[in-house]
Design an enzyme around this catalytic site. Structure first.
Site, PDB file in Angstrom:
ATOM      1  N   ASP A 297       0.824  -1.222   0.000  1.00 41.32           N
ATOM      2  CA  ASP A 297       0.000   0.000   0.000  1.00 41.32           C
ATOM      3  C   ASP A 297       0.853   1.264   0.000  1.00 41.32           C
ATOM      4  OD1 ASP A 297      -2.286   1.525   0.078  1.00 41.32           O
ATOM      5  OD2 ASP A 297      -2.544   1.356   2.256  1.00 41.32           O
TER       6      ASP A 297
ATOM      7  N   ASN B 168     -10.645  -3.028  -6.207  1.00 41.06           N
ATOM      8  CA  ASN B 168      -9.793  -2.100  -6.973  1.00 41.06           C
ATOM      9  C   ASN B 168     -10.340  -1.763  -8.369  1.00 41.06           C
ATOM     10  OD1 ASN B 168      -6.649  -3.304  -5.550  1.00 41.06           O
ATOM     11  ND2 ASN B 168      -7.870  -1.532  -4.986  1.00 41.06           N
TER      12      ASN B 168
ATOM     13  N   GLU C  71       0.464 -12.419  13.037  1.00 37.53           N
ATOM     14  CA  GLU C  71       0.938 -11.192  13.696  1.00 37.53           C
ATOM     15  C   GLU C  71       0.944 -10.090  12.632  1.00 37.53           C
ATOM     16  OE1 GLU C  71       1.517 -10.810  16.844  1.00 37.53           O
ATOM     17  OE2 GLU C  71       1.182 -12.923  17.298  1.00 37.53           O
TER      18      GLU C  71
HETATM   19  C1  FPP Z   1      -2.165   0.026  -3.212  1.00 41.23           C
HETATM   20  O1  FPP Z   1      -1.628   1.331  -3.185  1.00 41.23           O
HETATM   21  C2  FPP Z   1      -1.631  -0.714  -4.336  1.00 41.23           C
HETATM   22  C3  FPP Z   1      -2.370  -1.295  -5.326  1.00 41.23           C
HETATM   23  C4  FPP Z   1      -3.856  -1.265  -5.349  1.00 41.23           C
HETATM   24  C5  FPP Z   1      -1.725  -1.981  -6.470  1.00 41.23           C
HETATM   25  C6  FPP Z   1      -0.508  -2.768  -6.128  1.00 41.23           C
HETATM   26  C7  FPP Z   1       0.193  -3.087  -7.391  1.00 41.23           C
HETATM   27  C8  FPP Z   1       1.530  -3.103  -7.554  1.00 41.23           C
HETATM   28  C9  FPP Z   1       2.515  -2.916  -6.465  1.00 41.23           C
HETATM   29  C10 FPP Z   1       2.103  -3.352  -8.907  1.00 41.23           C
HETATM   30  C11 FPP Z   1       1.795  -4.755  -9.321  1.00 41.23           C
HETATM   31  C12 FPP Z   1       2.855  -5.375 -10.050  1.00 41.23           C
HETATM   32  C13 FPP Z   1       3.713  -6.281  -9.565  1.00 41.23           C
HETATM   33  C14 FPP Z   1       4.692  -6.855 -10.505  1.00 41.23           C
HETATM   34  C15 FPP Z   1       3.752  -6.728  -8.159  1.00 41.23           C
HETATM   35  P1  FPP Z   1      -2.593   2.570  -3.434  1.00 41.23           P
HETATM   36  O2  FPP Z   1      -2.648   2.819  -4.903  1.00 41.23           O
HETATM   37  O3  FPP Z   1      -3.915   2.304  -2.798  1.00 41.23           O
HETATM   38  O4  FPP Z   1      -1.840   3.726  -2.699  1.00 41.23           O
HETATM   39  P2  FPP Z   1      -2.507   4.966  -1.951  1.00 41.23           P
HETATM   40  O5  FPP Z   1      -3.283   4.407  -0.790  1.00 41.23           O
HETATM   41  O6  FPP Z   1      -1.331   5.778  -1.516  1.00 41.23           O
HETATM   42  O7  FPP Z   1      -3.375   5.679  -2.952  1.00 41.23           O
END
Ligand code: FPP
Length: 239
Positions: free
Chosen positions: A19, A67, A206
């Site tokens: 996150d 999402n 945990e």
């Molecule tokens: C949450 O941060 C993250 C996601 C919903 C997407 C996670 C995806 C990746 C890390 C890339 C995927 C690819 C690979 C290869 C692992 P957020 O967007 O909710 O952040 P915020 O809360 O700061 O808005």
């Protein structure tokens, strides 16, 4: 539990809610997709480090059932990153020895991405350095509901009786069948909630919440979380 490089007890299974990508990008005046790209790099780093520590299972929350509410641009940006990562992983399979599994309802993903997921699972099935479980279009409630539907169908077919449904049998209907529950769940970015992640499997996990944004997550943060985990007194409902 193993002893890692720093003589820390290392959990067999670590799960991470990746996150903070959006906030990381916003702080830099970049589009949210740039945050996800940096998040994908953080994932690569972390998976390599987990492998070097001897972690057996790493489960990451890459895309939740909720999402899809994000803009089409952001959703397709994340899907593209996943596709790119899986293509690279398939090419490097023999070097990395990572086994891939996917938790979630993949039927809503593009046919190309579904194909990559199936290929990655199939080609990597014999590797055992570390198993990476990618949660894609995954929701803990959705997983439990789907498991309940499957169990009900097996009752209807006469394969099992309602009283056969124990915790152990029910676990076999979940995406995580054959995978031990995570001992440690890490959530960076300062948020302190589970957001529908591994609801069944986290009963005795945990949780370590950290202030760092996911794209900034470094091996030292994992060390810190593992050290914190080592200080916890796990009683599993006993005394
Ligand atoms: C949450 O941060 C993250 C996601 C919903 C997407 C996670 C995806 C990746 C890390 C890339 C995927 C690819 C690979 C290869 C692992 P957020 O967007 O909710 O952040 P915020 O809360 O700061 O808005």
């Amino acid at each position: 539990m193993k002893n890692g490089e720093h003589n820390m007890p290392v959990p067999r299974h670590i799960a991470i809610i990746m996150d903070g990508n959006g906030r990381w990008a916003k702080k830099r005046g970049l589009p949210r997709t740039a945050g996800h790209a940096a998040g994908a790099e953080a994932f690569r780093r972390t998976a390599n480090y987990c492998r070097s520590l001897g972690v057996e299972y790493l489960t990451v929350y890459a895309f939740s059932t909720e999402n899809w509410k994000r803009s089409q641009e952001e959703v397709s940006g994340i899907m593209k990153l996943l596709g790119k990562y899986l293509q690279e992983a398939l090419a490097d399979m023999e070097k990395n020895h990572v086994r891939f599994k996917f938790f979630g309802d993949l039927s809503r993903l593009s046919p190309e991405l579904q194909k990559l997921c199936m290929e990655a699972e199939k080609t990597s099935s014999a590797y055992h350095d570390v198993q990476v479980n990618f949660c894609l279009n995954y929701g803990g409630r959705d997983e439990i509901v789907k498991a309940a539907q499957q169990a009900a169908m097996d009752v209807q077919k006469g394969m099992i009786q309602p009283q056969d449904i124990t915790e152990v049998l029910f676990s076999n209907y979940l995406y995580s069948k054959d995978v031990p529950d995570p001992e440690l769940i890490i959530r960076p970015s300062g948020e302190m909630r589970t957001s529908n992640f591994l609801l069944w499997q986290s009963a005795y996990s945990e949780f370590v919440f950290m202030d760092v944004l996911w794209p900034d997550f470094q091996p030292e943060h994992l060390d810190e979380a593992i050290r914190e985990y080592g200080r916890r007194n796990r009683r599993f409902g006993g005394v």
